[in-house]
Scaffold this motif. Structure first.
Motif, mmCIF file in Angstrom:
data_model
loop_
_atom_site.group_PDB
_atom_site.id
_atom_site.type_symbol
_atom_site.label_atom_id
_atom_site.label_comp_id
_atom_site.label_asym_id
_atom_site.label_seq_id
_atom_site.Cartn_x
_atom_site.Cartn_y
_atom_site.Cartn_z
ATOM 1 N N ASP A 133 0.853 -1.191 0.000
ATOM 2 C CA ASP A 133 0.000 0.000 0.000
ATOM 3 C C ASP A 133 0.883 1.234 0.000
ATOM 4 O OD1 ASP A 133 -1.863 1.995 0.284
ATOM 5 O OD2 ASP A 133 -2.812 1.150 2.077
ATOM 6 N N ARG A 187 -5.097 8.963 1.998
ATOM 7 C CA ARG A 187 -6.064 8.161 2.761
ATOM 8 C C ARG A 187 -7.096 9.060 3.426
ATOM 9 N NH1 ARG A 187 -1.332 5.080 3.404
ATOM 10 N NH2 ARG A 187 -0.751 6.068 5.357
ATOM 11 N N ALA A 222 -11.071 9.025 2.545
ATOM 12 C CA ALA A 222 -11.996 8.675 3.629
ATOM 13 C C ALA A 222 -12.939 9.812 3.979
ATOM 14 C CB ALA A 222 -11.208 8.267 4.880
ATOM 15 N N SER A 225 -18.268 -2.557 8.429
ATOM 16 C CA SER A 225 -17.586 -1.568 9.264
ATOM 17 C C SER A 225 -18.301 -0.223 9.249
ATOM 18 C CB SER A 225 -16.147 -1.361 8.778
ATOM 19 O OG SER A 225 -16.147 -0.742 7.492
ATOM 20 N N LYS A 282 -17.688 1.921 7.066
ATOM 21 C CA LYS A 282 -16.716 2.872 6.493
ATOM 22 C C LYS A 282 -16.876 2.940 4.980
ATOM 23 C CE LYS A 282 -13.906 2.976 10.320
ATOM 24 N NZ LYS A 282 -12.961 3.810 10.892
ATOM 25 N N ARG A 339 -8.383 -1.588 2.589
ATOM 26 C CA ARG A 339 -7.889 -1.294 3.940
ATOM 27 C C ARG A 339 -8.671 -0.144 4.561
ATOM 28 N NH1 ARG A 339 -1.737 -0.379 4.364
ATOM 29 N NH2 ARG A 339 -2.181 -0.748 6.554
ATOM 30 N N LEU A 340 -8.963 0.867 3.746
ATOM 31 C CA LEU A 340 -9.644 2.055 4.255
ATOM 32 C C LEU A 340 -11.060 1.738 4.746
ATOM 33 C CD1 LEU A 340 -8.993 5.055 4.602
ATOM 34 C CD2 LEU A 340 -10.088 5.461 2.415
ATOM 35 N N ILE A 341 -11.754 0.851 4.060
ATOM 36 C CA ILE A 341 -13.116 0.507 4.486
ATOM 37 C C ILE A 341 -13.109 -0.638 5.499
ATOM 38 C CG2 ILE A 341 -14.181 1.379 2.380
ATOM 39 C CD1 ILE A 341 -14.468 -1.527 1.415
ATOM 40 N N GLU A 342 -11.927 -1.079 5.857
ATOM 41 C CA GLU A 342 -11.720 -2.129 6.856
ATOM 42 C C GLU A 342 -12.421 -3.439 6.499
ATOM 43 O OE1 GLU A 342 -12.596 -0.518 10.741
ATOM 44 O OE2 GLU A 342 -11.045 1.011 10.561
ATOM 45 N N ALA A 343 -12.364 -3.779 5.204
ATOM 46 C CA ALA A 343 -12.885 -5.073 4.759
ATOM 47 C C ALA A 343 -11.763 -6.103 4.902
ATOM 48 C CB ALA A 343 -13.337 -4.986 3.302
ATOM 49 N N PRO A 344 -12.101 -7.315 5.282
ATOM 50 C CA PRO A 344 -11.062 -8.342 5.429
ATOM 51 C C PRO A 344 -10.395 -8.638 4.079
ATOM 52 C CG PRO A 344 -13.186 -9.095 6.314
ATOM 53 C CD PRO A 344 -13.428 -7.794 5.629
#
Length: 167
Positions: free
Chosen positions: A67, A74, A78, A122, A124, A149-154
């Motif tokens: 990343d 970011r 966001a 999340s 997000k 990563r930003l939306i905090e998805a696995p």
């Protein structure tokens, strides 16, 4: 004579290995057809100062090494955004981790556009570039590492995300 006949019967299947349905074939080479490049000259009104995409180092092994987005990028991606037209939901897999930025390759759009993705798990969201892919609706989408990563998805799952287009 009988031993010769048995040896001949055993040798016949081997003799035919160069042809037929059991032939060992070399691996296929890349058969993708290169698409012609489309050059669009931006007008002075549309020119923005954009940081060139930074590719991760060749020896990258961790998520942080792949990343290459900056903290400022970011924060900008966001930034809360509401509205836009819902395109629906899609199942997203992790896209090419060496391709920098915030993007979603999806069959939900016919042309490149600005948009937003939301991961309900999340709550997000991330502002992304929507990139069309030639696939039937429902085929799924590919999302950038930075956006995921930003939306905090696995990263190792296939999350269902909501997709919105600006305008």
């Amino acid at each position: 004579m009988r031993n010769s006949f048995v040896c001949l019967l055993l040798a016949l299947p081997i003799a035919g290995c160069g042809t037929g349905p059991f032939q060992v074939k070399p691996p296929l080479e890349n058969t993708e057809v290169a698409q012609p490049a489309v050059v669009v000259e931006p007008s002075e009104e549309t020119v923005e100062e954009v940081r060139p995409a930074v590719r991760p180092p060749q020896n990258a092994r961790t998520v942080e090494e792949f990343d290459t987005t900056t903290a400022e990028e970011r924060v900008e991606a966001a930034a809360p955004a509401t509205g836009g037209r819902s395109l629906g939901t899609t199942i997203a897999s992790l896209g090419d981790p060496t391709k920098a930025g915030f993007w979603l390759e999806t069959p939900l759009v016919d042309a490149p556009a600005k948009g937003r993705v939301v991961f309900p798990g999340s709550g997000k969201s991330a502002q992304v570039d929507l990139i069309p892919i030639d696939a039937p609706d429902g085929a799924g989408s590919r999302i950038s590492l930075a956006a995921m990563r930003l939306i905090e998805a696995p990263l190792t799952d296939l999350p269902t995300i909501e997709v919105y287009i600006e305008g």
